[in-house]
Design a protein around this motif. Structure first.
Motif, mmCIF file in Angstrom:
data_model
loop_
_atom_site.group_PDB
_atom_site.id
_atom_site.type_symbol
_atom_site.label_atom_id
_atom_site.label_comp_id
_atom_site.label_asym_id
_atom_site.label_seq_id
_atom_site.Cartn_x
_atom_site.Cartn_y
_atom_site.Cartn_z
ATOM 1 N N GLU A 46 -4.572 -14.601 -3.621
ATOM 2 C CA GLU A 46 -3.390 -14.265 -3.926
ATOM 3 C C GLU A 46 -3.420 -13.362 -5.243
ATOM 4 O O GLU A 46 -2.340 -12.621 -5.240
ATOM 5 C CB GLU A 46 -2.496 -15.756 -4.238
ATOM 6 C CG GLU A 46 -2.951 -16.589 -5.697
ATOM 7 C CD GLU A 46 -3.866 -17.625 -4.950
ATOM 8 O OE1 GLU A 46 -4.578 -17.281 -3.901
ATOM 9 O OE2 GLU A 46 -3.994 -18.363 -5.804
ATOM 10 N N TYR A 49 -4.785 -7.372 -4.809
ATOM 11 C CA TYR A 49 -3.794 -6.440 -4.624
ATOM 12 C C TYR A 49 -4.529 -5.231 -3.983
ATOM 13 O O TYR A 49 -5.486 -4.799 -4.562
ATOM 14 C CB TYR A 49 -2.888 -5.798 -5.553
ATOM 15 C CG TYR A 49 -1.745 -7.265 -6.121
ATOM 16 C CD1 TYR A 49 -0.925 -7.353 -5.713
ATOM 17 C CD2 TYR A 49 -2.658 -7.827 -7.118
ATOM 18 C CE1 TYR A 49 0.091 -8.594 -6.245
ATOM 19 C CE2 TYR A 49 -2.004 -8.969 -7.478
ATOM 20 C CZ TYR A 49 -0.657 -9.287 -7.167
ATOM 21 O OH TYR A 49 -0.124 -10.463 -7.765
ATOM 22 N N LEU A 67 -3.518 -11.571 3.422
ATOM 23 C CA LEU A 67 -2.646 -10.990 2.264
ATOM 24 C C LEU A 67 -1.232 -11.132 2.681
ATOM 25 O O LEU A 67 -0.817 -10.893 3.599
ATOM 26 C CB LEU A 67 -3.004 -9.490 1.874
ATOM 27 C CG LEU A 67 -4.303 -9.219 1.346
ATOM 28 C CD1 LEU A 67 -4.444 -7.748 1.132
ATOM 29 C CD2 LEU A 67 -4.751 -10.128 0.177
ATOM 30 N N GLN A 71 1.412 -8.381 -1.628
ATOM 31 C CA GLN A 71 0.008 -8.091 -2.086
ATOM 32 C C GLN A 71 -0.273 -6.325 -1.816
ATOM 33 O O GLN A 71 -1.463 -5.939 -2.151
ATOM 34 C CB GLN A 71 -1.017 -9.057 -1.673
ATOM 35 C CG GLN A 71 -0.731 -10.398 -2.529
ATOM 36 C CD GLN A 71 -1.557 -11.424 -1.815
ATOM 37 O OE1 GLN A 71 -1.019 -12.177 -1.121
ATOM 38 N NE2 GLN A 71 -2.786 -11.375 -2.653
#
Lengths: 351, 351
Positions: A46, A49, A67, A71
């Protein structure tokens, strides 16, 4: 960062399917997936990105289904690394104003993963306690002319060296001097910093970006972010983080690393890394019979396709989709021009 | 005659799909179909026979559905042109003992069709009244070293010249002498004769064949033909009609013709015939961008495929199915060896 086109890898890398989404070595995972897998060993899913062009969003979701929607940070237009990193920094700041960040390209090869993870962890620990912009400098293994170099100084904090200068790609003569000096390291484009440190630097050196982004500060990590970015991102200057921030800041430190790194930027760099036959030929994943031929790289998309090559030396033979490319390895910097010529003459379907 | 493998045209021409079944110029008709279409203008469909290897029977039926089952004469093994022509002669004799026959390869290019049909008709008329073995001799347009030559004499019957000798493919020096003499003509492999005349010649010069075939004379053009051929054809000597009959007979006449003929035997011959750009490059049916390249022939199976070629001169670039071939045009006689090497190393699926 996964928004590049990788046009120097055409015809494998296409604008519609750039190199970070490709599995060059037939390992079963694309470069982007390999980058994710690597970081995922020390960074929870989490907290990872991907910043990329919005047109690659569906490709990224497909390759990294783990994802969440929020993200994947989508750029509406192609800028350079500074706006990309600023966007991510503002988003992450809205999630966690104390975050320590690793910035990484998604198209690099790293052979010694254990060492890599150890170095990254060490840098993350360092920036937690020091207001430093950290770059990972690769110990050069040859006088490479394809990379930028970073010059170290003798001022150290622990194992972190204060950086003296960043340099452009050198010619061979200069690259040899750099290599032999022991003072110069390859600029990997891997950065580590605390969120406050990088935001300070952006405010100081790239106010064109921060003035705009500050106006929408409350939009980041909300439903309003995408609309705000869509409207404002295109006004960001087209500038790299190296040129826009790193070369100007006086708190740049380097950790010298050696984890089997390569920037898979060009066919030549791929050739350097590939397994070669005695003749110096590198048939990437195909059966190839060579006659009077040496030092070629051959990559055909279909691994079942066979090639017979006679009388070729130092060439790239690459076939993918609707394109076959045959050109001299030494002239690979012209591939971008070929792509442009093809588009001009025959349209976009070959890009 | 449509039983050749055309291995000098690999990888386009495969043992599983030889060149006579291919549409090299993108006209919509294969070489075999073009040959059929051409003759069909003066010869009724039911009088056209294809002699080929039995493994190509279904391909022939597919490409020429207008032919009846008994018009495809299947050889169980690969011999040369003499057994092929003898088989057809015995079959045709059983259909019509007065037939006049044109023998033609199925992989030639003929540009002036009107002239061709006129010449063939004239030869058919001639052999009706003369016990002559007629060959069509092509007026040479250059000192070609890729063809055999026929030397004419000054003994004529009408427009038909008695042949003095057949020659093998000459070297360039000799080809120039031939060309300038005006006495020598290209051996096209197109023959015209009456059935009785050719059967006489076979009995005289190739009794190995006729002794066998005569034993099954009553089998031809019956349900028993195929079994008889299957058993006896493999015993035929592997010999060409030129070597086995034409060079020995003393009733060989030549009609000198000029109908834009070419034997599509090799990539080089195809290059000679193809439309070329100013640079001398011949992109057969694909879009190709050339940089610093000249005199190449490029043929990619998918007409939508684009190629970018830089720094190549005098090469063949040919892609078809599971094979890409890049080799020097001057070394094209080695292609047969490449095919053999590939088979040895990687198996039959690339033949």
């Amino acid at each position: 960062m996964g928004g590049g086109i990788g046009s120097r890898f055409w015809p494998f890398s296409r604008e519609s399917y750039p190199k970070q989404f490709l599995d060059f070595f037939g390992t079963g995972r694309s470069l982007l997936q390999q980058t994710f897998d690597r970081f995922n060993k020390i960074i929870p899913t989490e907290n990872i990105y991907i910043v990329s062009n919005e047109k690659y969003a569906s490709l990224i979701k497909q390759q990294l289904p783990e994802l969440g929607e929020n993200q994947i940070l989508m750029e509406p237009t192609r800028r350079n690394t500074a706006p990309c990193i600023a966007y991510a920094a503002y988003h992450i700041y809205a999630c966690n104003p104390d975050a320590n960040i690793v910035v990484a390209p998604s198209d690099h090869l790293i052979l010694k993963e254990e060492q890599f993870l150890q170095d990254v962890s060490q840098a993350l620990e360092f920036v937690k306690n020091n207001k430093a912009l950290v770059t990972l400098g690769i110990k050069p293994s040859r006088p490479e002319t394809g990379y930028g170099y970073i010059q170290s100084s003798d001022r150290m904090i622990g194992e972190f060296t204060k950086v003296k200068t960043f340099t452009e790609k050198p010619n061979l003569e200069l690259a040899k001097v750099f290599y032999e000096s022991g003072e110069f390291f390859w600029n990997s484009g891997l950065f580590v910093w605390n969120i406050a440190t990088i935001l300070d630097a952006f405010h100081k050196f790239l106010p064109d970006i921060t003035t705009r982004f500050d106006l929408g500060k409350d939009k980041f990590n909300t439903d309003g972010e995408q609309a705000f970015i869509h409207e404002n991102f295109p006004y960001c200057p087209n500038i790299s983080i190296d040129y826009g921030v790193m070369e100007k800041a006086d708190n740049v430190y380097m950790l010298c690393v050696d984890f089997g790194w390569a920037d898979l930027g060009t066919w030549g760099s791929l050739y350097d890394l590939a397994q070669k036959e005695e003749s110096g030929n590198a048939p990437l994943k195909n059966k190839v019979l060579f006659y009077e031929s040496g030092n070629n790289i051959v990559a055909l998309e279909d691994p079942e396709k066979l090639a017979v090559i006679q009388g070729l030396d130092d060439y790239i033979v690459a076939e993918s989709g609707n394109v076959l490319l045959i050109c001299k390895k030494a002239d690979e910097q012209r591939i971008k021009q070929y792509v442009a010529d093809v588009q001009l003459k025959f349209g976009k379907e070959y890009n």
